[in-house]
Design a protein around this motif. Structure first.
Motif, PDB file in Angstrom:
ATOM      1  N   GLN A 235      68.597 143.857  16.288  1.00  0.00           N
ATOM      2  CA  GLN A 235      69.399 142.673  16.588  1.00  0.00           C
ATOM      3  C   GLN A 235      68.750 141.387  16.099  1.00  0.00           C
ATOM      4  OE1 GLN A 235      72.515 143.190  18.210  1.00  0.00           O
ATOM      5  NE2 GLN A 235      71.856 145.270  17.696  1.00  0.00           N
ATOM      6  N   GLY A 236      67.441 141.417  15.893  1.00  0.00           N
ATOM      7  CA  GLY A 236      66.743 140.221  15.457  1.00  0.00           C
ATOM      8  C   GLY A 236      65.267 140.309  15.801  1.00  0.00           C
ATOM      9  N   LEU A 237      64.623 139.139  15.868  1.00  0.00           N
ATOM     10  CA  LEU A 237      63.193 139.066  16.143  1.00  0.00           C
ATOM     11  C   LEU A 237      62.906 138.077  17.263  1.00  0.00           C
ATOM     12  CD1 LEU A 237      61.759 138.717  12.502  1.00  0.00           C
ATOM     13  CD2 LEU A 237      61.558 140.749  13.955  1.00  0.00           C
ATOM     14  N   LEU A 238      61.810 138.294  17.957  1.00  0.00           N
ATOM     15  CA  LEU A 238      61.212 137.277  18.815  1.00  0.00           C
ATOM     16  C   LEU A 238      59.981 136.762  18.083  1.00  0.00           C
ATOM     17  CD1 LEU A 238      61.308 138.909  22.373  1.00  0.00           C
ATOM     18  CD2 LEU A 238      62.757 137.058  21.526  1.00  0.00           C
ATOM     19  N   VAL A 239      59.927 135.465  17.842  1.00  0.00           N
ATOM     20  CA  VAL A 239      58.805 134.880  17.112  1.00  0.00           C
ATOM     21  C   VAL A 239      58.325 133.626  17.831  1.00  0.00           C
ATOM     22  CG1 VAL A 239      59.531 135.774  14.865  1.00  0.00           C
ATOM     23  CG2 VAL A 239      60.361 133.543  15.633  1.00  0.00           C
ATOM     24  N   GLU A 240      57.144 133.162  17.468  1.00  0.00           N
ATOM     25  CA  GLU A 240      56.622 131.930  18.047  1.00  0.00           C
ATOM     26  C   GLU A 240      57.469 130.753  17.574  1.00  0.00           C
ATOM     27  OE1 GLU A 240      52.691 132.232  16.516  1.00  0.00           O
ATOM     28  OE2 GLU A 240      51.912 133.260  18.296  1.00  0.00           O
ATOM     29  N   PRO A 241      57.842 129.841  18.481  1.00  0.00           N
ATOM     30  CA  PRO A 241      58.689 128.695  18.111  1.00  0.00           C
ATOM     31  C   PRO A 241      58.129 127.891  16.937  1.00  0.00           C
ATOM     32  CG  PRO A 241      58.508 128.853  20.487  1.00  0.00           C
ATOM     33  CD  PRO A 241      57.556 129.862  19.929  1.00  0.00           C
ATOM     34  N   SER A 242      56.815 127.688  16.893  1.00  0.00           N
ATOM     35  CA  SER A 242      56.228 126.902  15.801  1.00  0.00           C
ATOM     36  C   SER A 242      56.391 127.631  14.465  1.00  0.00           C
ATOM     37  CB  SER A 242      54.746 126.652  16.077  1.00  0.00           C
ATOM     38  OG  SER A 242      54.037 127.878  16.216  1.00  0.00           O
ATOM     39  N   ALA A 243      56.287 128.958  14.495  1.00  0.00           N
ATOM     40  CA  ALA A 243      56.464 129.731  13.264  1.00  0.00           C
ATOM     41  C   ALA A 243      57.904 129.651  12.781  1.00  0.00           C
ATOM     42  CB  ALA A 243      56.071 131.188  13.503  1.00  0.00           C
ATOM     43  N   LEU A 244      58.848 129.704  13.703  1.00  0.00           N
ATOM     44  CA  LEU A 244      60.252 129.608  13.333  1.00  0.00           C
ATOM     45  C   LEU A 244      60.565 128.231  12.766  1.00  0.00           C
ATOM     46  CD1 LEU A 244      63.059 130.776  13.175  1.00  0.00           C
ATOM     47  CD2 LEU A 244      63.390 130.220  15.604  1.00  0.00           C
ATOM     48  N   ALA A 245      59.999 127.178  13.385  1.00  0.00           N
ATOM     49  CA  ALA A 245      60.214 125.818  12.880  1.00  0.00           C
ATOM     50  C   ALA A 245      59.646 125.666  11.469  1.00  0.00           C
ATOM     51  CB  ALA A 245      59.581 124.808  13.823  1.00  0.00           C
ATOM     52  N   ASP A 246      58.456 126.207  11.248  1.00  0.00           N
ATOM     53  CA  ASP A 246      57.852 126.142   9.912  1.00  0.00           C
ATOM     54  C   ASP A 246      58.691 126.890   8.891  1.00  0.00           C
ATOM     55  OD1 ASP A 246      55.780 124.660  10.897  1.00  0.00           O
ATOM     56  OD2 ASP A 246      54.336 126.307  10.966  1.00  0.00           O
ATOM     57  N   ALA A 247      59.193 128.059   9.273  1.00  0.00           N
ATOM     58  CA  ALA A 247      59.994 128.861   8.355  1.00  0.00           C
ATOM     59  C   ALA A 247      61.300 128.160   8.017  1.00  0.00           C
ATOM     60  CB  ALA A 247      60.275 130.234   8.968  1.00  0.00           C
ATOM     61  N   ARG A 248      61.904 127.519   9.012  1.00  0.00           N
ATOM     62  CA  ARG A 248      63.134 126.765   8.745  1.00  0.00           C
ATOM     63  C   ARG A 248      62.851 125.565   7.854  1.00  0.00           C
ATOM     64  NH1 ARG A 248      65.462 127.466  14.885  1.00  0.00           N
ATOM     65  NH2 ARG A 248      66.882 129.226  14.436  1.00  0.00           N
ATOM     66  N   GLY A 249      61.691 124.923   8.057  1.00  0.00           N
ATOM     67  CA  GLY A 249      61.298 123.815   7.190  1.00  0.00           C
ATOM     68  C   GLY A 249      61.107 124.250   5.753  1.00  0.00           C
ATOM     69  N   ASP A 250      60.494 125.413   5.572  1.00  0.00           N
ATOM     70  CA  ASP A 250      60.317 125.948   4.231  1.00  0.00           C
ATOM     71  C   ASP A 250      61.644 126.226   3.559  1.00  0.00           C
ATOM     72  OD1 ASP A 250      57.600 125.830   4.635  1.00  0.00           O
ATOM     73  OD2 ASP A 250      57.353 127.974   5.017  1.00  0.00           O
ATOM     74  N   SER A 251      62.607 126.742   4.365  1.00  0.00           N
ATOM     75  CA  SER A 251      63.914 127.039   3.807  1.00  0.00           C
ATOM     76  C   SER A 251      64.619 125.767   3.342  1.00  0.00           C
ATOM     77  CB  SER A 251      64.781 127.758   4.852  1.00  0.00           C
ATOM     78  OG  SER A 251      64.218 129.001   5.204  1.00  0.00           O
ATOM     79  N   LEU A 252      64.476 124.687   4.125  1.00  0.00           N
ATOM     80  CA  LEU A 252      65.100 123.418   3.742  1.00  0.00           C
ATOM     81  C   LEU A 252      64.444 122.848   2.482  1.00  0.00           C
ATOM     82  CD1 LEU A 252      65.556 121.734   7.235  1.00  0.00           C
ATOM     83  CD2 LEU A 252      67.346 122.707   5.780  1.00  0.00           C
ATOM     84  N   ASP A 253      63.125 122.969   2.396  1.00  0.00           N
ATOM     85  CA  ASP A 253      62.389 122.441   1.228  1.00  0.00           C
ATOM     86  C   ASP A 253      62.776 123.152  -0.055  1.00  0.00           C
ATOM     87  OD1 ASP A 253      61.090 120.697   2.873  1.00  0.00           O
ATOM     88  OD2 ASP A 253      59.273 121.923   3.082  1.00  0.00           O
ATOM     89  N   SER A 254      63.149 124.433   0.078  1.00  0.00           N
ATOM     90  CA  SER A 254      63.469 125.207  -1.124  1.00  0.00           C
ATOM     91  C   SER A 254      64.898 124.998  -1.603  1.00  0.00           C
ATOM     92  CB  SER A 254      63.231 126.700  -0.856  1.00  0.00           C
ATOM     93  OG  SER A 254      64.102 127.166   0.174  1.00  0.00           O
ATOM     94  N   THR A 255      65.722 124.301  -0.794  1.00  0.00           N
ATOM     95  CA  THR A 255      67.114 124.056  -1.201  1.00  0.00           C
ATOM     96  C   THR A 255      67.242 122.757  -1.951  1.00  0.00           C
ATOM     97  OG1 THR A 255      67.577 123.030   0.953  1.00  0.00           O
ATOM     98  CG2 THR A 255      68.005 125.400   0.730  1.00  0.00           C
TER      99      THR A 255
END
Length: 255
Positions: A235-255
């Motif tokens: 169904q998905g993952l449980l991850v550390e909030p800071s890691a998820l925020a960083d990953a979302r930031g990376d996704s925005l930077d790559s667009t």
């Protein structure tokens, strides 16, 4: 392997005798068939592959052991210790005849404590090492053998369940919740197992999930049982909030 003879001598000294010679050939054929199948499929064969392949170890019981819900693996094997000992000796003889390389592997529980899993009733270090040994094909390149060893020794992913029964209760605190982790005494809530600070990331964005997982020091896979398919589905993952925020930031930077 050094210590192997001493290990099986130890088993014999506890009163367990070898299998009847009339049955040895039949057992050897079963062991070889299971080991050859594992070697062909994965490039290596392990004691667990053999026990599963000859029908002495149930996959469901193996999973309980991997989650740390069973104190030692031999408890779940559907035969006596003398038969297990004989099968393992036959397995190692087959590996020696095939010229396979021994590779000792770590086995860690799929639980937040990440404890080392125990195989034998005795807990003897030599017997434990024999169980942990994988036999690897010499036909594989050195790089491939190293990758197999690293993958086999990698700690298994934690699995958290979205329960179908909403009325479950944590065996530690008596509370409930949307997610649980199975332990030996029963289901446990995320607060009691120390995972309540993690954030849920639903499945659907493979790239984001991969980046968040890579950045998170702690994570767990969330599954739910499908009644129609009769299996647990991711169904998905449980991850550390800071890691998820960083990953979302990376996704925005790559667009």
């Amino acid at each position: 392997m050094p210590g192997a003879h001493r290990a099986w001598t130890l088993l014999s000294s506890t009163g367990f005798m070898s299998v009847n010679p009339n049955n040895r050939n039949a057992l050897e054929q079963r062991v070889v068939k299971a080991a050859e199948a594992a070697l062909a499929a994965k490039g290596y064969a392990s004691p667990i592959d053999v026990l599963i392949g000859i029908g002495w170890l149930d996959a469901g019981k193996l999973e309980q052991w991997r989650r740390g819900q069973v104190d030692y693996l031999e408890r779940t094997v559907q035969t006596n210790l003398s038969r297990i000992s004989e099968a393992m000796k036959l397995f190692r003889s087959w590996a020696a005849e095939r010229g396979l390389s021994a590779s000792e592997t770590s086995y860690v529980a799929r639980s937040p404590r990440r404890q080392t899993l125990r195989f034998s009733k005795s807990g003897d270090p030599v017997i434990e090492a024999l169980y942990r040994t994988h036999w690897v094909s010499q036909e594989l390149s050195e790089r491939k053998r190293q990758r197999l060893a690293e993958k086999a020794s990698r700690a298994p992913e934690l699995v958290v369940i979205q329960p179908l029964n909403r009325e479950w209760k944590c065996h530690r605190c008596g509370k409930t919740g949307d997610l649980l982790l199975m332990e030996n005494p029963g289901p446990a809530c995320l607060n009691c197992v120390g995972l309540d600070d993690l954030e849920f990331l639903p499945a659907g964005d493979a790239l984001l999930s991969r980046h968040a997982k890579a950045k998170s020091a702690r994570y767990a896979v969330v599954v739910r049982f499908s009644r129609t398919r009769r299996r647990y589905e991711r169904q998905g993952l449980l991850v550390e909030p800071s890691a998820l925020a960083d990953a979302r930031g990376d996704s925005l930077d790559s667009t």
